[in-house]
Write an enzyme that holds these catalytic residues in place. Structure first.
Site, PDB file in Angstrom:
ATOM      1  N   GLU A 194       5.005   2.065  -3.660  1.00  0.00           N
ATOM      2  CA  GLU A 194       3.934   1.335  -2.966  1.00  0.00           C
ATOM      3  C   GLU A 194       2.985   2.284  -2.249  1.00  0.00           C
ATOM      4  O   GLU A 194       1.780   2.054  -2.207  1.00  0.00           O
ATOM      5  CB  GLU A 194       4.528   0.326  -1.973  1.00  0.00           C
ATOM      6  CG  GLU A 194       5.194  -0.868  -2.631  1.00  0.00           C
ATOM      7  CD  GLU A 194       4.230  -1.689  -3.487  1.00  0.00           C
ATOM      8  OE1 GLU A 194       3.003  -1.619  -3.267  1.00  0.00           O
ATOM      9  OE2 GLU A 194       4.709  -2.381  -4.406  1.00  0.00           O
ATOM     10  N   TYR A 227       0.803  -4.255   4.690  1.00  0.00           N
ATOM     11  CA  TYR A 227       0.938  -4.453   3.244  1.00  0.00           C
ATOM     12  C   TYR A 227       2.224  -3.794   2.717  1.00  0.00           C
ATOM     13  O   TYR A 227       3.039  -4.432   2.047  1.00  0.00           O
ATOM     14  CB  TYR A 227      -0.289  -3.890   2.491  1.00  0.00           C
ATOM     15  CG  TYR A 227       0.027  -3.747   1.043  1.00  0.00           C
ATOM     16  CD1 TYR A 227       0.059  -4.879   0.226  1.00  0.00           C
ATOM     17  CD2 TYR A 227       0.425  -2.527   0.493  1.00  0.00           C
ATOM     18  CE1 TYR A 227       0.447  -4.793  -1.105  1.00  0.00           C
ATOM     19  CE2 TYR A 227       0.806  -2.427  -0.819  1.00  0.00           C
ATOM     20  CZ  TYR A 227       0.815  -3.560  -1.614  1.00  0.00           C
ATOM     21  OH  TYR A 227       1.218  -3.467  -2.919  1.00  0.00           O
ATOM     22  N   ASP A 232      -2.885  -7.141  -0.798  1.00  0.00           N
ATOM     23  CA  ASP A 232      -3.757  -5.992  -1.055  1.00  0.00           C
ATOM     24  C   ASP A 232      -5.082  -6.532  -1.610  1.00  0.00           C
ATOM     25  O   ASP A 232      -5.307  -7.749  -1.632  1.00  0.00           O
ATOM     26  CB  ASP A 232      -3.085  -4.990  -2.008  1.00  0.00           C
ATOM     27  CG  ASP A 232      -2.933  -5.541  -3.420  1.00  0.00           C
ATOM     28  OD1 ASP A 232      -3.192  -6.749  -3.628  1.00  0.00           O
ATOM     29  OD2 ASP A 232      -2.573  -4.771  -4.321  1.00  0.00           O
TER      30      ASP A 232
END
Ligand code: SF4
Length: 338
Positions: free
Chosen positions: A34, A117, A135
């Protein structure tokens, strides 16, 4: 008709791209993927992810590594603050959490460099917490599904939470991102191939391509540096290390001075008593950062002797290749024959 999450997950199961971090279940691997995927396309991330996981397979390996090695592995991915933050975060997890990442979005969020996020993505994918990860892709899909011109982050989160499959929250988040990355793309959404087309308000209203409204980009300024590649009789060149914090923190570069935009290049070379032989002006190298464009004007100078430099090091070409050098500096090095 099936609920939105059912159609979305059926599509995801059938069409998801085969990516090395999918289905691994390891929170550390999810976290690293990520972090790498922020601002970067999945296809570009794959080789970096593989190299990283080979060298730093877990939090302990990353925490125990030298920052320079971490930056070297990141070299070319850009936005180096991500790597520095991941390194700092790994050390905090090692020292304050027994080497185990917290298992909730709130716990992850308390770590340095982990924003809402990333916390939500890791908590949902690795730990099954039903929290939406928003996102740019997800914001676009939600804005189009509900025909919202300019939704706030909170509104997108609320809408996404309302759609979420609480049995498979991680897959739901990944599916939303995947849909935004491959089908509901910024300029030309492929509504004909979209599993959510039947209930999409933006599509029905014909406004999909304009949702969400694009903010006008502010023009970015240009900044100019004169760069010196000093080459000693031993064939070594001088590089200096940038301060640890800030843009490209902790990375190496050729000595440079910032000059007024468009200023004539002239005067004496930096810190060189007398050039021993050749001075060669090399073509400028331009690099776009998020908030300005950098123009580097490199000059190769053959010098009579090496001199001491507090923040610097004289390196051979192979030592230079091993240092964490930002992309633009690598281009300068190549142009100078290194
Ligand atoms: S129908 Fe079109 S606009 Fe709506 S979510 Fe699907 S791809 Fe996006």
């Amino acid at each position: 008709m099936e609920a939105i999450h059912e159609r979305l997950l059926a599509w995801f199961d059938a069409h998801k791209r085969d990516l090395p971090w999918r289905g691994v279940g390891d929170p550390y691997a999810v976290w690293i993927s990520e972090v790498m995927l922020q601002q970067t396309r999945a296809g570009s991330v794959v080789p970096y992810y593989r190299r990283w996981m080979e060298r730093f397979p877990d939090v302990g390996a990353l925490a125990g590594a030298d920052l320079e090695e971490v930056l070297r592995l990141w070299r070319g991915l850009g936005y180096y603050a991500r790597a520095r933050n991941a390194h700092r975060c790994a050390r905090q997890v090692r020292d304050g959490h027994g080497g185990v990442l917290p298992s909730s979005a709130a716990g992850l969020r308390a770590l340095p460099g982990i924003g809402p996020y990333t916390a939500a993505a890791v908590a949902s994918i690795a730990f099954g917490e039903a929290v939406p990860a928003v996102d740019g892709n997800v914001r676009r899909v939600v804005a189009r599904l509900f025909d919202l011109p300019d939704p706030s982050l909170a509104e997108v989160r609320d809408r996404a939470a309302g759609l979420m499959d609480t049995a498979r929250p991680g897959d739901f988040n990944e599916a939303m991102m995947e849909l935004g990355a491959t089908v509901c793309t910024p300029r030309s959404p492929k509504c004909g191939a979209c599993p959510l087309a039947a209930g999409c308000r933006g599509r029905a209203a014909g406004t999909a391509a304009e949702r969400p409204l694009r903010r006008r980009r502010r023009p970015v300024p240009t900044r100019t540096w004169d760069v010196q590649i000093a080459v000693s009789p031993r064939g070594r060149t001088l590089v200096v290390r940038r301060p640890r914090e800030g843009l490209l923190g902790g990375m190496w570069e050729f000595p440079a001075v910032e000059v007024a935009d468009g200023a004539d290049r002239g005067g004496r070379p930096m810190k060189v008593a007398e050039p021993a032989a050749a001075v060669a002006e090399l073509p400028p190298v331009t690099h776009r950062f998020s908030h300005f464009t950098a123009v580097y004007r490199p000059r190769r100078v053959e010098v009579a002797a090496e001199w001491g430099e507090a923040a610097g090091r004289w390196v051979t070409p192979s030592e230079l290749a091993d240092l964490p050098l930002p992309v633009a500096q690598q281009r300068i090095a190549r142009a100078a024959g290194f």
